[in-house]
Design a protein around this motif. Structure first.
Motif, PDB file in Angstrom:
ATOM      1  N   ASN A 156      36.327  36.872  38.501  1.00  0.00           N
ATOM      2  CA  ASN A 156      37.136  36.985  39.718  1.00  0.00           C
ATOM      3  C   ASN A 156      36.467  37.937  40.694  1.00  0.00           C
ATOM      4  O   ASN A 156      35.624  38.744  40.302  1.00  0.00           O
ATOM      5  CB  ASN A 156      38.535  37.516  39.367  1.00  0.00           C
ATOM      6  CG  ASN A 156      39.279  36.559  38.463  1.00  0.00           C
ATOM      7  OD1 ASN A 156      39.512  35.418  38.814  1.00  0.00           O
ATOM      8  ND2 ASN A 156      39.627  37.024  37.273  1.00  0.00           N
ATOM      9  N   PRO A 157      36.861  37.884  41.974  1.00  0.00           N
ATOM     10  CA  PRO A 157      36.300  38.800  42.960  1.00  0.00           C
ATOM     11  C   PRO A 157      36.553  40.261  42.591  1.00  0.00           C
ATOM     12  O   PRO A 157      37.600  40.591  42.016  1.00  0.00           O
ATOM     13  CB  PRO A 157      37.034  38.441  44.255  1.00  0.00           C
ATOM     14  CG  PRO A 157      37.546  37.062  44.034  1.00  0.00           C
ATOM     15  CD  PRO A 157      37.808  36.942  42.563  1.00  0.00           C
ATOM     16  N   ILE A 158      35.613  41.115  42.915  1.00  0.00           N
ATOM     17  CA  ILE A 158      35.759  42.559  42.690  1.00  0.00           C
ATOM     18  C   ILE A 158      35.758  43.233  44.054  1.00  0.00           C
ATOM     19  O   ILE A 158      34.721  43.290  44.715  1.00  0.00           O
ATOM     20  CB  ILE A 158      34.620  43.115  41.817  1.00  0.00           C
ATOM     21  CG1 ILE A 158      34.653  42.484  40.430  1.00  0.00           C
ATOM     22  CG2 ILE A 158      34.707  44.637  41.736  1.00  0.00           C
ATOM     23  CD1 ILE A 158      33.490  42.879  39.547  1.00  0.00           C
ATOM     24  N   THR A 159      36.924  43.725  44.456  1.00  0.00           N
ATOM     25  CA  THR A 159      37.030  44.411  45.744  1.00  0.00           C
ATOM     26  C   THR A 159      37.698  45.773  45.614  1.00  0.00           C
ATOM     27  O   THR A 159      37.782  46.500  46.596  1.00  0.00           O
ATOM     28  CB  THR A 159      37.811  43.554  46.765  1.00  0.00           C
ATOM     29  OG1 THR A 159      39.111  43.301  46.252  1.00  0.00           O
ATOM     30  CG2 THR A 159      37.102  42.239  47.036  1.00  0.00           C
ATOM     31  N   CYS A 218      27.844  51.032  36.372  1.00  0.00           N
ATOM     32  CA  CYS A 218      27.942  49.621  36.755  1.00  0.00           C
ATOM     33  C   CYS A 218      27.840  49.523  38.274  1.00  0.00           C
ATOM     34  O   CYS A 218      28.507  50.274  38.985  1.00  0.00           O
ATOM     35  CB  CYS A 218      29.280  49.040  36.317  1.00  0.00           C
ATOM     36  SG  CYS A 218      29.606  49.225  34.562  1.00  0.00           S
ATOM     37  N   ARG A 219      27.041  48.591  38.723  1.00  0.00           N
ATOM     38  CA  ARG A 219      26.861  48.401  40.164  1.00  0.00           C
ATOM     39  C   ARG A 219      26.958  46.933  40.507  1.00  0.00           C
ATOM     40  O   ARG A 219      26.441  46.080  39.796  1.00  0.00           O
ATOM     41  CB  ARG A 219      25.515  48.951  40.600  1.00  0.00           C
ATOM     42  CG  ARG A 219      25.433  50.441  40.425  1.00  0.00           C
ATOM     43  CD  ARG A 219      24.256  51.022  41.139  1.00  0.00           C
ATOM     44  NE  ARG A 219      24.359  52.474  41.095  1.00  0.00           N
ATOM     45  CZ  ARG A 219      23.373  53.264  40.743  1.00  0.00           C
ATOM     46  NH1 ARG A 219      22.204  52.766  40.421  1.00  0.00           N
ATOM     47  NH2 ARG A 219      23.543  54.571  40.730  1.00  0.00           N
ATOM     48  N   GLU A 256      37.429  43.376  35.173  1.00  0.00           N
ATOM     49  CA  GLU A 256      36.275  42.522  34.869  1.00  0.00           C
ATOM     50  C   GLU A 256      35.404  43.108  33.758  1.00  0.00           C
ATOM     51  O   GLU A 256      34.862  42.379  32.938  1.00  0.00           O
ATOM     52  CB  GLU A 256      35.446  42.262  36.125  1.00  0.00           C
ATOM     53  CG  GLU A 256      36.121  41.344  37.105  1.00  0.00           C
ATOM     54  CD  GLU A 256      36.446  39.972  36.533  1.00  0.00           C
ATOM     55  OE1 GLU A 256      35.623  39.410  35.777  1.00  0.00           O
ATOM     56  OE2 GLU A 256      37.526  39.447  36.843  1.00  0.00           O
ATOM     57  N   ILE A 257      35.291  44.426  33.713  1.00  0.00           N
ATOM     58  CA  ILE A 257      34.541  45.069  32.624  1.00  0.00           C
ATOM     59  C   ILE A 257      35.238  44.804  31.296  1.00  0.00           C
ATOM     60  O   ILE A 257      34.597  44.495  30.288  1.00  0.00           O
ATOM     61  CB  ILE A 257      34.385  46.580  32.874  1.00  0.00           C
ATOM     62  CG1 ILE A 257      33.438  46.816  34.051  1.00  0.00           C
ATOM     63  CG2 ILE A 257      33.883  47.295  31.623  1.00  0.00           C
ATOM     64  CD1 ILE A 257      33.426  48.236  34.562  1.00  0.00           C
TER      65      ILE A 257
END
Length: 103
Positions: free
Chosen positions: A26-29, A69-70, A37-38
């Motif tokens: 899914n989008p990460i904003t 994480c980047r 998400e992790i």
């Protein structure tokens, strides 16, 4: 250029020597979406992950090793003229790849 992060026109390029990567579902904003998400990634990989710092560059621990994480786009090879998608644009472009670097 020595292969480490540097600035080019104000954009930080990703280091080419990431240790792990995954494509989020899914989008990460937001930091909360990043954490989610992790956790999905760790469940898929059947690994225990500890979230040490929740942010848009979270710090996690997997099996005793710390990672930062980047977000970035999928770079198959390092290219100094290609910069990652910035987190501000993620709202419009959808999800990105997540790169993990040992710290």
């Amino acid at each position: 250029m020595n292969g480490i992060s540097f600035f080019m026109n104000g954009l930080s390029l990703l280091q080419p020597n990431y240790d792990l990567y995954f494509e989020p579902e899914n989008p990460i904003t937001t930091p909360l979406e990043f954490t989610s998400e992790i956790l999905c990634f760790s469940k898929k990989e059947n690994q225990f992950v500890t979230i040490l710092e929740e942010s848009m560059e979270p710090i996690i621990k997997i099996e005793g090793t710390k990672y930062i994480c980047r977000l970035g786009e999928p770079l198959k090879q390092w290219n100094p003229f290609k910069s990652p998608i910035r987190s501000n644009s993620a709202r419009f472009l959808g999800y990105q790849w997540v790169y993990l670097y040992k710290i």
